[in-house]
Design an enzyme around this catalytic site. Structure first.
Site: not given
Length: 351
Positions: A61-62
């Site tokens: 998700v980064y």
């Protein structure tokens, strides 16, 4: 660099690991963290490896996968010198299959992460959050299959509550599936909730801690002080509402003691805050982040020395708060603590 066992496993990890949340810089949250591109990422990784920091932590998700992509490209040609840790489970889109820890999501997510990271294996896969909609047996069975296939080597959790973690460990033991050897959790001098339940659980069950945000979401840099505005460059300007909350007076009291100890030791405030964490029970590795070489080198200075017992006691006293029920009787009442002592003590004046 000090190397420590990661929980009840044979994996040794450096006391400091590097968080690649600053890599990629996409989206409002992660662009506020940093926007490190491949060339600079290579330089930061060079410095880490030279210092013995061999564990690199990221998440799908980064920056919507851009962090993994940047880390994977920057590690080309030296993959075997590094341990890669990534996380999965938070939403990667708006679709019904884009989040969670279902078998489908895990298999698809791991395959996608392997491609972004340009590797054939993930050394440590951690579930980024507990998925209340998926049976833990489904999740653990899928992780077992991925371990047997050699696509991941070790498994862990992140941001679980005590019962989430214990339920998962019990199911793993019952079925002979891989146990979570690590819990990646928030812990800092201005956020000691980890000590109330998760630390005793880690001691009892052999689950090591990888600590995220050791500087309290950027509050323990030495730039935030009583009566002064936030510095012009600070993640708190844009992300304070989603970071761990901190009472202002608690923060200022901790910073006052950090200032005193900095004067005594010649160390920086971030170095002292990280060194304190490295001496806490269950802590296997503290994740440090850096937007640039200067920040990284300063954080690396947190190892190779130790705070004195007296300095630790002062920091303990300044940072202590009364735990919530049902934990506070064991910290305040001699009768309770006689049968179930907490893993760390709380000063009487803070109880």
């Amino acid at each position: 660099m000090d190397y420590r066992q990661l929980g009840a496993s044979g994996l040794k990890v450096p006391a400091l690991s590097f968080g690649a949340g600053t890599f990629g810089g996409q989206g409002p949250l992660f662009s506020a963290w940093g926007d490190t591109r491949v060339e600079e990422a290579r330089r930061l990784i060079d410095i880490c490896l030279e210092a013995g920091v061999t564990l690199f932590d990221t998440a799908d998700v980064y920056s919507n996968g851009a962090s993994e992509e940047t880390l994977g490209e920057a590690l080309q040609g030296r993959r075997d010198e590094a341990l890669i840790s990534t996380k999965i489970g938070l939403p990667m889109g708006d679709g019904p299959l884009d989040a969670g820890n279902s078998r489908l999501r895990l298999v698809r997510g791991v395959e996608a992460a392997l491609k972004r990271l340009r590797t054939d294996r993930i050394d440590l896969l951690q579930l980024h959050a507990f998925d209340a909609f998926t049976p833990v047996e489904e999740t653990l069975s899928a992780l077992d299959d991925l371990v047997r296939a050699g696509k991941i080597l070790y498994v862990g959790a992140s941001n679980f509550s005590g019962w989430h973690l214990m339920k998962s460990l019990a199911a793993a033991d019952r079925h002979g599936w891989p146990r979570y050897i690590v819990h990646q959790a928030y812990y800092s001098l201005v956020g000691r909730d980890y000590e109330w339940e998760l630390m005793p659980l880690g001691l009892d069950q052999g689950v090591g801690a990888m600590v995220w945000s050791p500087l309290g979401w950027g509050r323990l840099t030495g730039k935030i002080r009583r009566g002064q505005p936030l510095p012009k460059v600070s993640r708190l300007h844009e992300t304070a509402d989603i970071g761990p909350p901190v009472d202002d007076e608690l923060l200022y009291g901790v910073v006052d003691i950090l200032d005193e100890i900095a004067a005594e030791t010649g160390r920086t405030i971030p170095q002292i805050a990280i060194n304190w964490l490295l001496q806490r029970p269950t802590v296997s590795s503290v994740i440090i982040g850096a937007r640039n070489e200067g920040q990284l080198r300063d954080n690396l200075g947190a190892v190779g020395w130790s705070l004195s017992a007296e300095q630790i006691a002062r920091l303990d006293a300044a940072s202590a708060v009364t735990p919530a029920y049902p934990y506070y009787p064991y910290w305040r009442n001699a009768g309770f603590s006689a049968v179930n002592p907490p893993p760390v003590t709380i000063p009487a004046e803070a109880a």
